[in-house]
Design an enzyme around this catalytic site. Structure first.
Site, PDB file in Angstrom:
ATOM      1  N   ASP A 106      22.974  61.728 -93.325  1.00 17.50           N
ATOM      2  CA  ASP A 106      23.912  61.927 -92.217  1.00 17.50           C
ATOM      3  C   ASP A 106      24.356  60.576 -91.663  1.00 17.50           C
ATOM      4  OD1 ASP A 106      23.413  64.627 -92.491  1.00 17.50           O
ATOM      5  OD2 ASP A 106      21.813  64.619 -90.989  1.00 17.50           O
TER       6      ASP A 106
HETATM    7  N1  URA Z   1      17.713  65.640 -93.347  1.00 15.73           N
HETATM    8  C1  URA Z   1      18.615  65.561 -92.353  1.00 15.73           C
HETATM    9  O1  URA Z   1      18.621  66.370 -91.446  1.00 15.73           O
HETATM   10  N2  URA Z   1      19.505  64.548 -92.386  1.00 15.73           N
HETATM   11  C2  URA Z   1      19.527  63.609 -93.337  1.00 15.73           C
HETATM   12  O2  URA Z   1      20.360  62.695 -93.295  1.00 15.73           O
HETATM   13  C3  URA Z   1      18.575  63.702 -94.370  1.00 15.73           C
HETATM   14  C4  URA Z   1      17.675  64.734 -94.353  1.00 15.73           C
END
Ligand code: URA
Length: 238
Positions: A106
């Site tokens: 993310d």
């Molecule tokens: N899980 C998440 O919620 N976000 C990420 O970026 C990676 C794993």
């Protein structure tokens, strides 16, 4: 082993179109062992070839395998919309040769991100059948409790998943900090699992993939490095 003209070699390494690479040669911007090469017809063995462009040294690589310490506020998408893309942290040669992130983090997640232009490698590493554990350190809004740890280990039901998803390992690291190891890579998985277990993830960092750790790579946020064969071998299933 293959012999190619420098024009083709430069193009394969992401220095631009064939015409642009020919002009780099014509303008004397390309050297081999300190000697300027302008001959567009001469062929060179690509294996282990070292060359420099604008005085910057490069090693010929059929494919590149990169580890990036992703900082927050960068998007993994190829067409980033709200933040700069992770490719902007790498030399432009890598975008030209179609280097892509292996899976996604993310925009606000930090930590270890693999990148490559080897389609088979990307496919294998991202396949749900390839159970490479990924280690995350999550900061939680509410204090971590033994019940939360137990819940995440037992499995939590997420809306669009048929079966509950469980952490392979879950350990409390601090009052508001957890180590979570996952084998799947579902969309927002850590954040959704924490929310489903009644807490909230306020910061997330991926610290390790397989046995390859960010600490061992010693990359500061925003830094990247090539992975060698020994490091690539650490990206294995349990
Ligand atoms: N899980 C998440 O919620 N976000 C990420 O970026 C990676 C794993």
């Amino acid at each position: 082993m293959s012999k190619q003209t420098l024009e083709r070699i430069l193009q394969s390494q992401g220095f631009g179109t064939r015409k642009w690479c020919a002009s780099l040669l014509a303008e004397g911007e390309v050297s081999l062992s300190g000697e300027v090469v302008t001959d567009t017809r001469a062929k060179f063995e690509t294996d282990g070839l070292e060359f420099s462009v604008y005085g910057e040294p490069w090693l010929y690589r059929e494919h590149v395998y990169i580890a990036l310490h992703k900082p927050a506020d960068y998007e993994c998408s190829r067409k980033p919309s709200h933040h700069p893309g992770v490719l902007s942290l790498l030399p432009e040669q890598f975008s030209n040769r179609d280097v892509q992130p292996v899976g996604r983090l993310d925009h606000d997640t930090t930590g270890l991100l693999l990148m490559s232009d080897d389609g088979a490698f990307i496919h294998k590493q991202s396949s749900p059948k390839h159970h490479v554990p990924k280690v995350y350190v999550a900061t939680t809004h509410d204090a971590v409790t033994p019940q939360l740890v137990e819940h995440l280990l037992k499995g939590v039901k997420l809306n669009d998943e048929p079966a509950p998803l469980a952490a392979v390992i879950c350990e409390q690291l601090g009052e508001h900090q957890l180590k979570i190891v996952l084998e799947q890579g579902k969309y927002h998985q850590v954040k959704r699992m924490l929310a489903a277990a009644g807490n909230h993830c306020s910061a997330l960092c991926r610290t390790q993939i397989g046995e390859l750790s960010l600490e061992a790579l010693a990359l500061e946020a925003g830094e990247w490095g090539y992975l060698d064969t020994r490091e690539l071998a650490l990206l294995k299933p349990l």
